[in-house]
Design an enzyme around this catalytic site. Structure first.
Site, PDB file in Angstrom:
ATOM      1  N   TYR A  70       0.854  -1.198   0.000  1.00 16.51           N
ATOM      2  CA  TYR A  70       0.000   0.000   0.000  1.00 16.51           C
ATOM      3  C   TYR A  70       0.885   1.242   0.000  1.00 16.51           C
ATOM      4  O   TYR A  70       1.888   1.316   0.726  1.00 16.51           O
ATOM      5  CB  TYR A  70      -0.881   0.005   1.253  1.00 16.51           C
ATOM      6  CG  TYR A  70      -1.682   1.279   1.433  1.00 16.51           C
ATOM      7  CD1 TYR A  70      -2.975   1.388   0.939  1.00 16.51           C
ATOM      8  CD2 TYR A  70      -1.142   2.387   2.099  1.00 16.51           C
ATOM      9  CE1 TYR A  70      -3.718   2.546   1.101  1.00 16.51           C
ATOM     10  CE2 TYR A  70      -1.871   3.551   2.256  1.00 16.51           C
ATOM     11  CZ  TYR A  70      -3.157   3.628   1.760  1.00 16.51           C
ATOM     12  OH  TYR A  70      -3.885   4.778   1.916  1.00 16.51           O
ATOM     13  N   GLU A 109      -3.837   7.512  -3.776  1.00 17.64           N
ATOM     14  CA  GLU A 109      -3.755   6.238  -3.065  1.00 17.64           C
ATOM     15  C   GLU A 109      -3.612   5.087  -4.057  1.00 17.64           C
ATOM     16  O   GLU A 109      -4.439   4.929  -4.948  1.00 17.64           O
ATOM     17  CB  GLU A 109      -5.015   6.036  -2.216  1.00 17.64           C
ATOM     18  CG  GLU A 109      -4.990   4.750  -1.387  1.00 17.64           C
ATOM     19  CD  GLU A 109      -6.254   4.576  -0.580  1.00 17.64           C
ATOM     20  OE1 GLU A 109      -6.161   4.501   0.649  1.00 17.64           O
ATOM     21  OE2 GLU A 109      -7.349   4.517  -1.186  1.00 17.64           O
TER      22      GLU A 109
END
Length: 422
Positions: free
Chosen positions: A143, A231
């Site tokens: 991530y 993101e």
């Protein structure tokens, strides 16, 4: 893929989770997944190759697209597509196939039909485009995000080797798997910082440099598009030694629209409530919910308090419309029309505590629209603050069947009672 929420009232509702919206809250700029992938590609970020099919189902766009396996994904602004179903009985908004001849048939079952997921309205959302992407064999998921963070007075890089899952859950259960790095806006992400983050993400050998390069490219994208959040979940390591951004969510600074005209021109409002679009066009904020009492307020705090009063009085808000500050008479009239257009509404509660807002203008706006067309529903009005006495006189002398109540608690109870009596 959706942009930043700039209206405080929306932030309040999302953070509290107190009220049940009929649809997923949408931000002011809505980009489909393929738009975000286009932006990544234009800024040299490594992504899967992909193509797009629309209602024409023209297979020519796939003629030069070769892959060992394909991912066929319905394009809507909602999550949970893979586990969703269509109103024609077809299961799943995401499919894998190794046979290129199956792609058009899969797309036929999606395009022109409504996809229903946990994040869509009950009736689903109409699919008019399908993205076909090259499937990659994922060895590991990580991530990575860059976000404006008030605590650092600027941007911060957030990374975790636990990708492909809810980052909030990772932070809560395994906080040691989260690394947050403040970014100096002038210095940017240096080679040293990029390598340190890549190491934290557990990339090794040649992949360490590849990941560091991707991080620096993502920073440049963040700057160039005036993002407030970028993101990548997941940022993956493939079995053939690549680092690829498989999925992206990009939020944009609405104040930078004059610099980012091409991006804002991509705004997909096809899934937005028409009442929300009309409100936005008049610099108002409208949020749809599932009760029976329409709410006209000014300010996020008062919106939350008004809805609390309605719930405590035994009712449920059907929506709320935030007038904001500096509202004019015409906007008030438009606001009331929007509330009355909601078929769920059985009564309307106008609750204004004026500072910047002028109560007299609010009263004039209500009277103007009600004289143009008599109200379809009972309207309870509580006005306090700037020119409240003048406003009440305007309402009383209008001769309209309006319910003017000075106390907020009593006004809420009155609105609930009137809604229940219909």
């Amino acid at each position: 893929m959706m942009s930043a929420i700039t209206k405080t009232s929306k932030i309040f509702r999302v953070l509290t989770h107190q009220y049940s919206p009929r649809v997923t809250c949408k931000r002011n700029l809505n980009l489909q997944e393929y738009h975000s992938k286009d932006l990544l590609k234009k800024h040299q970020v490594s992504i899967q190759n992909f193509r797009l099919l629309d209602s024409s189902l023209d297979s020519k766009v796939l003629s030069d697209f070769k892959a060992d396996e394909y991912v066929v994904k319905a394009q809507i602004l909602a999550g949970g597509r893979g586990k969703g179903h269509f109103n024609n009985g077809f299961k799943g908004g995401v499919h894998l196939t190794k046979n290129p001849n199956e792609i058009v048939n899969l797309a036929k079952n999606m395009i022109g039909h409504k996809l229903i997921t946990k994040q869509t309205p009950k009736d689903g959302i109409l699919v008019d485009k399908v993205m076909i992407a090259e499937s990659v064999n994922i060895k590991r998921e990580t991530y990575l995000s860059i976000v404006l963070e008030r605590a650092y007075n600027g941007a911060a890089l957030v990374a975790s080797p636990a990708g492909g899952m809810d980052i909030e859950a990772v932070a809560e259960k395994t906080p040691h798997l989260i690394k947050t790095v403040p970014i100096d806006i002038y210095e940017g992400i240096t080679d040293k910082t990029a390598r340190e983050v890549a190491e934290f993400l557990e990339f090794k050998g040649p992949l360490l440099n590849k990941c560091a390069d991707e991080i620096k490219k993502l920073w440049q994208l963040f700057l160039k598009v005036d993002a407030t959040q970028l993101e990548i979940n997941p940022l993956v390591e493939t079995d053939d030694g690549k680092v690829i951004a498989v999925d992206a969510k990009i939020n944009f600074d609405d104040n930078a629209e004059f610099r980012q005209k091409e991006i804002f021109a991509l705004d997909d409002k096809s899934e937005t409530d028409p009442r929300e679009r009309e409100a936005e066009a008049h610099n108002l904020t409208y949020i749809d919910m599932d009760g029976s009492i329409g709410c006209m307020v000014n300010g996020a705090g008062l919106a939350m308090a008004t809805m609390d009063l309605i719930v405590l009085s035994g009712g449920k808000p059907a929506n709320f419309l935030d007038l904001g500050g500096g509202v004019g008479q015409a906007q008030v009239s438009t606001a009331l029309k929007i509330l009355e257009s909601d078929p769920k509404v059985k009564a309307i509660f106008v609750n204004v505590f004026a500072g910047i807002v002028n109560c007299a203008l609010v009263a004039k706006g209500i009277v103007a629209v009600c004289k143009e067309n008599l109200p379809k529903h009972p309207i309870v009005i509580r006005l306090e603050g700037t020119n409240a006495a003048i406003a009440k006189k305007i309402l009383e002398e209008s001769g309209l069947p309006l319910h003017i109540v000075n106390d907020a608690d009593e006004a809420a109870k009155k609105a609930v009672a009137l809604a229940e009596s219909k």
